[in-house]
Motif scaffolding. Structure first.
Motif, PDB file in Angstrom:
ATOM      1  N   GLN A  46       0.816  -1.225   0.000  1.00 29.43           N
ATOM      2  CA  GLN A  46       0.000   0.000   0.000  1.00 29.43           C
ATOM      3  C   GLN A  46       0.850   1.276   0.000  1.00 29.43           C
ATOM      4  OE1 GLN A  46      -0.042  -2.357   2.347  1.00 29.43           O
ATOM      5  NE2 GLN A  46      -0.199  -1.532   4.417  1.00 29.43           N
ATOM      6  N   ASP A  47       2.164   1.136   0.228  1.00 33.17           N
ATOM      7  CA  ASP A  47       3.034   2.318   0.231  1.00 33.17           C
ATOM      8  C   ASP A  47       3.570   2.654  -1.150  1.00 33.17           C
ATOM      9  OD1 ASP A  47       2.673   2.459   2.923  1.00 33.17           O
ATOM     10  OD2 ASP A  47       4.558   1.437   3.430  1.00 33.17           O
ATOM     11  N   ILE A  48       3.293   1.793  -2.117  1.00 36.53           N
ATOM     12  CA  ILE A  48       3.995   1.928  -3.390  1.00 36.53           C
ATOM     13  C   ILE A  48       3.532   3.153  -4.178  1.00 36.53           C
ATOM     14  CG2 ILE A  48       2.435   0.378  -4.678  1.00 36.53           C
ATOM     15  CD1 ILE A  48       6.289   0.733  -4.943  1.00 36.53           C
ATOM     16  N   GLN A  49       2.245   3.501  -4.044  1.00 33.29           N
ATOM     17  CA  GLN A  49       1.741   4.693  -4.747  1.00 33.29           C
ATOM     18  C   GLN A  49       2.466   5.941  -4.262  1.00 33.29           C
ATOM     19  OE1 GLN A  49      -0.384   4.856  -7.196  1.00 33.29           O
ATOM     20  NE2 GLN A  49      -1.675   3.025  -7.126  1.00 33.29           N
ATOM     21  N   GLN A  50       2.689   5.981  -2.934  1.00 32.36           N
ATOM     22  CA  GLN A  50       3.352   7.139  -2.343  1.00 32.36           C
ATOM     23  C   GLN A  50       4.825   7.190  -2.760  1.00 32.36           C
ATOM     24  OE1 GLN A  50       2.719   7.041   1.882  1.00 32.36           O
ATOM     25  NE2 GLN A  50       3.590   9.113   2.152  1.00 32.36           N
TER      26      GLN A  50
END
Lengths: 171, 171
Positions: A46-50
């Protein structure tokens, strides 16, 4: 998931490098030839977009550049990695620096020595033989770079590109 | 140079597919699991920027979407390719259609059947055996897609990503 950031050299240079990697690099089938900007690091899905958003901003702040590939070198005695040396380059240094702030997960075990691996995991004898013969190769290539890529690793060790970032484009 | 356009499924699905490809797909080491949107086509190196620009516009015109992977099928008797079937999907159809206008080089030999290859170049006997056993596998996956990639092929047959295009972003 495990992520990494790389620059792929031009097709002619990738083809040249693969000619060696086929024989000397067990990672040959896992990823095409590259310059590592950020070594494999762990991040939550879930951190990859950021992370991508941060990389987009870093790309926007740098212009396309050229770099020079000058000779065959080895990281021996640290490890038996034989590589094409990329000459010191201020844009590469700056990209690396921006990807290694507290904003990003991942620590680098070594100082940044930009390179394109042509052989690794060689025995000491193999390393001596191969390095000895490759050092005679003359190499003098100027390469353009206008993009870098964020990749993730599959369970079999191979890498898939998640996203491409174009240098000098608005974030 | 040879180019192609693909969507990479999620990591879990790529891992699942690779479990089969390792045994049944000689292209296993050349590219990670994918849905082909545009089969390999020839284009001049200098035309690639313009192709990328067109693909950027196509990406901008489509929103992220979901697709459903429903069963194991085969293209036999056309060829001995075993694949995960992707159910009919209007966004996939539209992406495909936009990439097959006179604006783009490359002709498709077959109608568009979106799929993820899990085995190919099998002998007839192998094909029967493998297909017979895989058809028992139940598969029912819903996947999200929010990007596609333009790739080029190296001399050794492997594929490098040239650029990623995010769906629904301004071109």
């Amino acid at each position: 998931m495990k992520y990494g950031v790389v620059i792929f050299p031009s097709k002619p240079l990738q083809d040249k490098v693969n000619g060696y990697r086929k024989r000397y690099d067990p990672h040959y089938a896992l990823i095409t030839p590259h310059i590592t900007l950020k070594s494999p690091f762990d991040a939550e899905d879930q951190d990859i977009q950021q992370l991508a958003e941060k990389l987009r901003r870093i790309a926007a702040l740098h212009q396309p550049f050229t770099y020079h590939v000058s000779k065959v070198k080895s990281f021996e005695p640290v490890n038996n990695v034989i590589y094409f040396k990329v000459d010191p380059n201020s844009t590469l240094d700056s990209l690396y620096k921006e990807m290694h702030t507290e904003d990003f997960p991942g620590k680098e075990p070594y100082a940044f020595v930009p390179h394109i691996t042509i052989g690794q995991q060689l025995s000491n004898d193999e390393h001596s033989d191969v390095y000895g013969s490759l050092q005679m190769e003359s190499i003098d290539l100027t390469e353009k770079a206008d993009r870098f890529h964020l990749l993730y690793q599959l369970d079999n060790g191979s890498w898939t590109v998640y996203e491409t970032f174009l240098l000098g484009k608005d974030a």
